[in-house]
Design an enzyme around this catalytic site. Structure first.
Site, short mmCIF file in Angstrom:
data_model
loop_
_atom_site.label_atom_id
_atom_site.label_comp_id
_atom_site.label_asym_id
_atom_site.label_seq_id
_atom_site.Cartn_x
_atom_site.Cartn_y
_atom_site.Cartn_z
N TYR A 148 4.41 46.14 30.88
CA TYR A 148 4.53 47.39 30.12
C TYR A 148 5.54 48.33 30.79
O TYR A 148 6.49 48.79 30.16
CB TYR A 148 3.15 48.04 30.04
CG TYR A 148 3.07 49.31 29.22
CD1 TYR A 148 3.11 49.27 27.83
CD2 TYR A 148 2.91 50.55 29.84
CE1 TYR A 148 2.99 50.44 27.08
CE2 TYR A 148 2.79 51.72 29.11
CZ TYR A 148 2.83 51.66 27.73
OH TYR A 148 2.72 52.82 26.99
N VAL A 171 -9.38 55.43 28.34
CA VAL A 171 -10.54 56.12 28.91
C VAL A 171 -11.22 57.07 27.93
O VAL A 171 -12.46 57.11 27.88
CB VAL A 171 -10.16 56.81 30.24
CG1 VAL A 171 -9.19 57.97 30.03
CG2 VAL A 171 -11.40 57.25 30.98
P1 NAD Z 1 -1.18 51.78 19.59
O1 NAD Z 1 -1.47 50.49 20.25
O2 NAD Z 1 -2.24 52.44 18.79
O3 NAD Z 1 0.10 51.64 18.63
C1 NAD Z 1 1.12 50.72 18.84
C2 NAD Z 1 1.51 50.13 17.49
O4 NAD Z 1 2.60 49.22 17.66
C3 NAD Z 1 0.38 49.36 16.83
O5 NAD Z 1 0.26 49.75 15.49
C4 NAD Z 1 0.81 47.91 16.96
O6 NAD Z 1 0.29 47.07 15.96
C5 NAD Z 1 2.33 48.05 16.90
N1 NAD Z 1 3.05 46.93 17.52
C6 NAD Z 1 2.83 46.36 18.73
N2 NAD Z 1 3.71 45.38 18.94
C7 NAD Z 1 4.53 45.32 17.84
C8 NAD Z 1 5.62 44.53 17.47
N3 NAD Z 1 6.10 43.55 18.27
N4 NAD Z 1 6.21 44.74 16.25
C9 NAD Z 1 5.75 45.70 15.43
N5 NAD Z 1 4.70 46.50 15.74
C10 NAD Z 1 4.11 46.32 16.94
O7 NAD Z 1 -0.64 52.76 20.73
P2 NAD Z 1 -0.23 54.30 20.68
O8 NAD Z 1 -1.07 55.04 21.63
O9 NAD Z 1 -0.15 54.76 19.28
O10 NAD Z 1 1.24 54.23 21.30
C11 NAD Z 1 2.39 54.32 20.50
C12 NAD Z 1 3.63 54.32 21.40
O11 NAD Z 1 3.58 55.44 22.29
C13 NAD Z 1 3.74 53.08 22.27
O12 NAD Z 1 5.10 52.71 22.35
C14 NAD Z 1 3.25 53.55 23.62
O13 NAD Z 1 3.84 52.83 24.66
C15 NAD Z 1 3.69 55.00 23.62
N6 NAD Z 1 2.84 55.80 24.52
C16 NAD Z 1 1.57 56.17 24.16
C17 NAD Z 1 0.79 56.90 25.03
C18 NAD Z 1 -0.60 57.36 24.68
O14 NAD Z 1 -1.26 57.94 25.54
N7 NAD Z 1 -1.09 57.20 23.48
C19 NAD Z 1 1.29 57.23 26.30
C20 NAD Z 1 2.57 56.81 26.64
C21 NAD Z 1 3.35 56.10 25.73
N1 UDP Z 2 -10.79 54.41 33.17
C1 UDP Z 2 -12.14 54.51 33.51
N2 UDP Z 2 -13.07 53.99 32.65
C2 UDP Z 2 -12.74 53.39 31.48
C3 UDP Z 2 -11.35 53.29 31.13
C4 UDP Z 2 -10.42 53.80 32.01
O1 UDP Z 2 -12.50 55.06 34.56
O2 UDP Z 2 -13.65 52.95 30.74
C5 UDP Z 2 -9.80 55.00 34.08
C6 UDP Z 2 -8.65 54.08 34.46
O3 UDP Z 2 -9.00 53.33 35.60
C7 UDP Z 2 -7.54 55.07 34.75
C8 UDP Z 2 -7.82 56.22 33.77
O4 UDP Z 2 -9.19 56.08 33.38
O5 UDP Z 2 -7.62 55.57 36.06
C9 UDP Z 2 -6.95 56.19 32.53
O6 UDP Z 2 -7.02 54.90 32.00
P1 UDP Z 2 -6.35 54.51 30.60
O7 UDP Z 2 -6.53 53.04 30.44
O8 UDP Z 2 -6.85 55.41 29.53
O9 UDP Z 2 -4.80 54.88 30.76
P2 UDP Z 2 -3.71 54.69 31.92
O10 UDP Z 2 -4.32 54.04 33.13
O11 UDP Z 2 -2.66 53.85 31.29
O12 UDP Z 2 -3.29 56.08 32.21
#
Ligand code: NAD
Ligand code: UDP
Ligand code: UDP
Length: 313
Positions: free
Chosen positions: A147, A189
């Site tokens: 990732y 989380v």
């Molecule tokens: P999510 O998993 O809900 O959404 C991702 C979407 O992408 C899904 O609908 C999935 O089906 C689609 N997808 C995955 N692989 C694909 C492919 N090869 N072709 C077409 N579609 C595909 O996640 P999210 O939280 O909505 O995240 C959306 C974007 O934002 C992602 O790129 C993620 O990396 C980025 N992002 C999210 C967060 C967060 O906290 N939510 C934080 C940092 C970055």
């Molecule tokens: N985490 C936790 N319990 C859970 C899921 C996640 O304590 O059931 C912790 C995880 O280890 C991390 C933080 O919560 O330190 C955020 O995790 P998440 O998977 O939401 O996102 P990311 O690690 O990508 O920030």
């Protein structure tokens, strides 16, 4: 309302993408949602599917896509560690091949293109809070690398397409965002804790719970993405978008237990490998250039999220 644009949202059936599609439709645009439905669902798009200016195309962004659009929001990529580690090779392909295809599409159509990058480009950060000029500390070989490195390579591609082909690019580094339409079994989380609390199960805190995150409510984040896309074309980013109020994971668990009034216990589980110890965005750049900062505090955002999960589980 401005001019109607044809906007492509990849990953539009996911958590953030579905909210973004909804916002863009409300702003009066034609929205094409492209998603392979790996972690996204049609349920997320249920309020939009009947709208004449909305279209859903099931397609994997690792394959070429020929459509005519004015703007592209490239969100396709699983975001939960559980989901992106399920098929790590596909995760890297989605970030890298997906970025190449969407950049190729932007090059041909001269569309403006925004990349949903992530705070994970900073890895387990030694600089705190994280500013955009910090280059990060990622374990290239670890389970999160598919990732983190995929997203880092996508950023590189965006800046090379700008330098080499003059593309109008935007790169948002999104920090932990939560809200309605996260999957109940998403593994992240906030959804884990809320679902566990509502089911009367113990909340699973990984490690000792002293690791920190900063949680942004989805509506705030979407507003930041749209402002970044609409900014002057000198504003490429990378730009941190997230909530600068930091909490320990233990404090988050306590807050979810308090707000749900569930009486759940907390149980310790092993800390996953390479789990970042601290994370908090410095959002000075976003404040100064797009006038953006989050407005919704954790308590209010959690209440809305709890209401949502009450209705779906
Ligand atoms: P999510 O998993 O809900 O959404 C991702 C979407 O992408 C899904 O609908 C999935 O089906 C689609 N997808 C995955 N692989 C694909 C492919 N090869 N072709 C077409 N579609 C595909 O996640 P999210 O939280 O909505 O995240 C959306 C974007 O934002 C992602 O790129 C993620 O990396 C980025 N992002 C999210 C967060 C967060 O906290 N939510 C934080 C940092 C970055
Ligand atoms: N985490 C936790 N319990 C859970 C899921 C996640 O304590 O059931 C912790 C995880 O280890 C991390 C933080 O919560 O330190 C955020 O995790 P998440 O998977 O939401 O996102 P990311 O690690 O990508 O920030
Ligand atoms: N591409 C696409 N849609 C388009 C234009 C290009 O999916 O409308 C893909 C194309 O398949 C190529 C990639 O984007 O693999 C990169 O395109 P670019 O024009 O930059 O590179 P080239 O085609 O010259 O390799």
């Amino acid at each position: 309302m401005g001019t109607r644009k044809k906007v492509l949202v990849t990953g539009g059936a996911g958590f953030l993408g579905s909210h973004l599609c909804q916002r863009l439709l409300a702003d009066g645009h034609d929205v094409l949602c492209v998603d392979n439905l790996f972690t996204g669902t049609k349920d997320n798009l249920e309020p939009l599917l009947g709208e004449s200016h909305f279209e859903l195309l099931r397609h994997d962004v690792t394959f070429p896509l020929y459509v005519e659009v004015d703007e592209i929001y490239n969100l396709a990529c699983p975001a939960s560690p559980v989901h992106y580690q399920f098929d790590p090779v596909q995760t890297t392909k989605t970030s890298v091949h997906g970025a190449i295809n969407m950049l190729g599409l932007a090059k041909r159509t001269r569309a403006k293109i925004l990349q949903a990058s992530t705070s994970e480009v900073y890895g387990d950060p030694e600089v705190h809070p994280q500013t955009e000029d910090y280059r990060g500390s990622v374990n290239v070989l670890g389970p999160r690398a598919c990732y983190d490195e995929g997203k880092r390579c996508a950023e590189t591609l965006f800046f090379d397409y700008r330098r080499q082909h003059g593309l109008d690019i935007r790169v948002a580094r999104i920090f932990n965002t939560y809200g309605p339409r996260m999957l109940p079994d998403d593994g992240r989380v906030v959804s884990n804790f809320v679902v566990q609390a509502l089911r009367g199960e113990p909340l699973t805190v990984y490690g000792d719970g002293t690791q920190t995150r900063s949680f942004c409510y989805v509506d705030d984040l979407i507003d930041g993405l749209v402002r970044l896309m609409d900014a002057d074309n000198s504003v490429t980013g990378p730009m941190n978008l997230g909530n600068p109020t930091e909490f320990t994971i233990r404090a988050l668990a306590d807050e979810v237990i308090r707000l749900t009034d569930c009486g759940s216990a907390i149980v310790a589980r092993p800390l996953p490998e390479d789990d970042p110890l601290q994370r908090c965005p410095d959002i000075t750049f976003a404040r100064d250039t797009i006038g953006w900062e989050p407005l919704i505090a954790l308590e209010e955002g959690l209440q809305r999220t709890i209401e949502y999960f009450r209705s779906v589980i």
